[in-house]
Design a protein around this motif. Structure first.
Motif, short mmCIF file in Angstrom:
data_model
loop_
_atom_site.label_atom_id
_atom_site.label_comp_id
_atom_site.label_asym_id
_atom_site.label_seq_id
_atom_site.Cartn_x
_atom_site.Cartn_y
_atom_site.Cartn_z
N LYS A 1 39.93 43.19 44.53
CA LYS A 1 40.38 42.50 43.31
C LYS A 1 39.28 41.59 42.77
N TYR B 1 38.18 42.13 38.95
CA TYR B 1 38.45 41.13 37.90
C TYR B 1 37.24 40.25 37.61
N ILE B 2 36.40 40.05 38.62
CA ILE B 2 35.37 39.01 38.46
C ILE B 2 33.96 39.58 38.45
N GLY C 1 28.10 33.14 44.24
CA GLY C 1 29.11 32.09 44.06
C GLY C 1 30.34 32.60 43.33
N GLN C 2 30.15 33.57 42.44
CA GLN C 2 31.27 34.18 41.73
C GLN C 2 32.19 34.89 42.72
N GLU D 1 32.40 34.24 45.94
CA GLU D 1 33.06 33.26 46.80
C GLU D 1 34.20 32.56 46.08
N ALA D 2 34.00 32.28 44.78
CA ALA D 2 35.06 31.63 44.02
C ALA D 2 36.27 32.54 43.96
N GLY D 3 36.06 33.82 43.73
CA GLY D 3 37.17 34.77 43.68
C GLY D 3 37.89 34.84 45.01
N ARG D 4 37.12 34.98 46.08
CA ARG D 4 37.75 35.08 47.41
C ARG D 4 38.49 33.80 47.76
N SER D 5 37.91 32.64 47.39
CA SER D 5 38.53 31.37 47.78
C SER D 5 39.86 31.17 47.05
N LEU D 6 40.02 31.80 45.89
CA LEU D 6 41.32 31.70 45.21
C LEU D 6 42.38 32.57 45.89
N GLY D 7 41.92 33.52 46.69
CA GLY D 7 42.85 34.39 47.39
C GLY D 7 42.77 35.84 46.94
N PHE D 8 41.82 36.16 46.07
CA PHE D 8 41.65 37.55 45.67
C PHE D 8 41.04 38.34 46.82
N SER D 9 41.51 39.57 47.01
CA SER D 9 40.94 40.43 48.03
C SER D 9 39.55 40.87 47.58
N TYR D 10 38.83 41.50 48.48
CA TYR D 10 37.49 41.98 48.14
C TYR D 10 37.54 42.84 46.88
#
Ligand SMILES: Nc1ncnc2c1ncn2[C@@H]1O[C@H](COP(=O)(O)OP(=O)(O)OP(=O)(O)O)[C@@H](O)[C@H]1O
Ligand SMILES: [Mg+2]
Lengths: 230, 249
Positions: free
Chosen positions: A142, A146-147, A128-129, A131-140
């Protein structure tokens, strides 16, 4: 009894400044361990990234296969044999510093274990972490940076520290390529003085002391991490 | 309806299909979502609601059909999906806040790293939104120090900080204790009144009836029925929806 120990101590360490074998050996041991750890972390990190990327996205298929080969070979063969091959086969025909050979051999060895530790850390972070990162628009990458990785590394810090302790002890086979590390130093003194007890016990005590000291720091670190439960 | 025909849809879903190996989770779904729409998606477990929502921002890769978002085909391999995802906020059932960051960091990392906002700018905007959901005093807390309802409100704010054009919610209250459901629904109601475009998967039928302007019933990976909320709940047309509603209401 006490007089005999003192005599033995004087013979093995004071006479002909034999303590220098120990200090020089200790420096070599620490040097090899320190730089091998750095090589190991660097390699382990790369391999862990490749393997997790493959697990999560199915990309990097060829690199992943190479990493698997590396892990299988390194973890499936004794470190002494790896050290010997590195020295006599890979660098057999070139004149190269033995410390460097040891750093490379132990670094490559450690990298395999570090890789699996870091990978297990990445896997331990809930998807889920990601998916949350990707859904904000972070690339794989990034999202990883960051996460995922900050959480993963925190989870495996104790295991990584433990790997250093293992490595410190493993470098004791460096004598196989005639590198005068701490263990070899004790052995040299033994062969000069024909006294096995004193030099070998002292060498063992020095290892023990270093490991206990490092263990203490790891415990402190674990406690600190547990207290900051976020 | 006539106005809808003239407006350009924000999201245009055409024959969207998703297969997991042999299982067809989405079976050729087509729907237009317009700006300001508050679309609620309901249906039995396993009907494909989550899959539909997750395909919209490609967290799940569709296996057929197209999705046009703001006129751009985002199912196209070549499109930079990361760019478009910034405009599609998503709220998860399990909140998925970043536990190693403070609330403020959770809210600002996106705008700072992805939208080149300055720290001050991002924090000011985050603070404004935190005040709106009544959590300004928790800015320096960590997620583990918040209740479930607070976490979900923060998760909504995190998505809003990216200034999205649409918000996707996947059962945002299903993981909450009953007494915390209200505070999250209040934030969503507030958003809907603010004309935010929303697609909401939920089991909260009462809330759907109150807030939605369109309700969709999904079953077996298909949209079986769609209507405005009053007609949807009071006069269901299909037998599937009638029997579904009789079970959940
Ligand atoms: N990652 C996956 N791999 C395989 N099958 C999946 C996967 N995700 C969903 N499915 C299947 O796809 C179908 C639709 O699932 P989905 O999660 O979209 O349903 P849902 O309507 O959201 O259900 P619920 O109300 O329980 O959340 C189900 O049959 C489910 O088992
Ligand atoms: Mg679901």
């Amino acid at each position: 009894m006490f007089g005999k120990l003192t005599d033995s101590f004087l013979l093995n360490f004071v006479k002909e400044e034999r303590w220098k074998y120990i200090t020089d050996g200790l420096i070599i041991t620490l040097e090899v361990t320190f730089f091998a750890v750095i090589v190991g972390i660097f390699l382990g990190f790369l391999v862990a990234m490749v393997r997790s990327t493959y697990d999560k996205t199915g990309k990097l298929k060829v690199l992943n296969a190479l990493c698997n080969l590396y892990l299988t070979v390194i973890r499936g063969t004794p470190v002494v044999v790896q050290l010997l091959i590195t020295y006599f086969v890979i660098f057999g025909s070139v004149n190269i510093d033995k410390v460097l050979v040891a750093v490379i051999a132990f670094g490559i060895n450690s990298g395999a274990y570090v890789a699996e530790i870091i990978r297990s850390g990445i896997m331990s972070v809930d998807n889920g972490q990601f998916e949350a990162g990707r859904s904000l628009g972070f690339s794989y990458f990034k999202t990883m940076l960051y996460i995922i990785l900050p959480q993963a590394l925190k989870n495996v810090l104790p295991a990584l520290a433990n790997e250093f302790i293992v490595l410190l002890k493993e470098t004791s086979v460096a004598g196989y390529i005639a590198l005068q590390d701490l263990t070899k130093a004790g052995d040299i003194i033994r062969s000069r003085t024909y006294d096995a007890f004193m030099p070998l016990i002292v060498v063992a005590l020095i290892y023990l002391l270093m490991v206990m000291l490092f263990n203490y720091f790891v415990k402190q670190l674990e406690r600190r991490l547990r207290n900051s439960e976020h | 309806m006539s106005i809808d025909m003239e407006r350009k849809p924000l999201i245009e879903v055409v024959d969207l299909t998703k297969k997991f190996h042999k299982l067809t989770a989405l079976d050729s779904i087509s729907i237009n979502i317009y700006e300001g729409d508050v679309v609620f998606v309901v249906g039995p477990s396993g009907s494909g609601k989550s899959t539909f929502l997750r395909c919209l921002n490609r967290l799940e890769e569709s296996t057929g059909g197209n999705i046009l978002f703001e006129g751009i085909n985002i199912t196209d391999e070549k499109c930079d999906i990361d760019k478009h995802r910034q405009k599609m906020g998503m709220v998860f059932q399990q909140f998925n806040l970043f536990p190693h960051m403070t609330i403020m960091k959770n809210l600002t990392i996106g705008p700072i790293k992805l939208q080149n906002k300055s720290k001050e700018e991002a924090e000011a905007e985050a603070m404004r939104l935190l005040e709106r959901v009544g959590l300004a005093d928790r800015a320096q807390a960590y997620p583990s120090q918040l209740s479930g309802g607070q976490k979900q409100r923060i998760a909504i704010v995190r998505a809003l900080c990216m200034k999205p054009d649409v918000m996707l919610f996947d059962e945002p209250t299903s993981a909450l204790d009953p007494e915390m459901v209200g505070e999250v629904l209040a934030v969503m109601r507030d958003l809907a009144e603010d004309k935010m475009t929303m697609v909401v998967v939920t089991h909260e039928m009462g809330f759907a009836k109150e807030v939605a302007n369109r309700v969709i019933f999904m079953a077996d990976g298909k949209i079986v029925e769609e209507n405005e909320p009053k007609a949807f709940f009071d006069h269901p047309q299909t037998e599937r929806l009638q029997s579904f509603l009789s079970k959940v209401l």
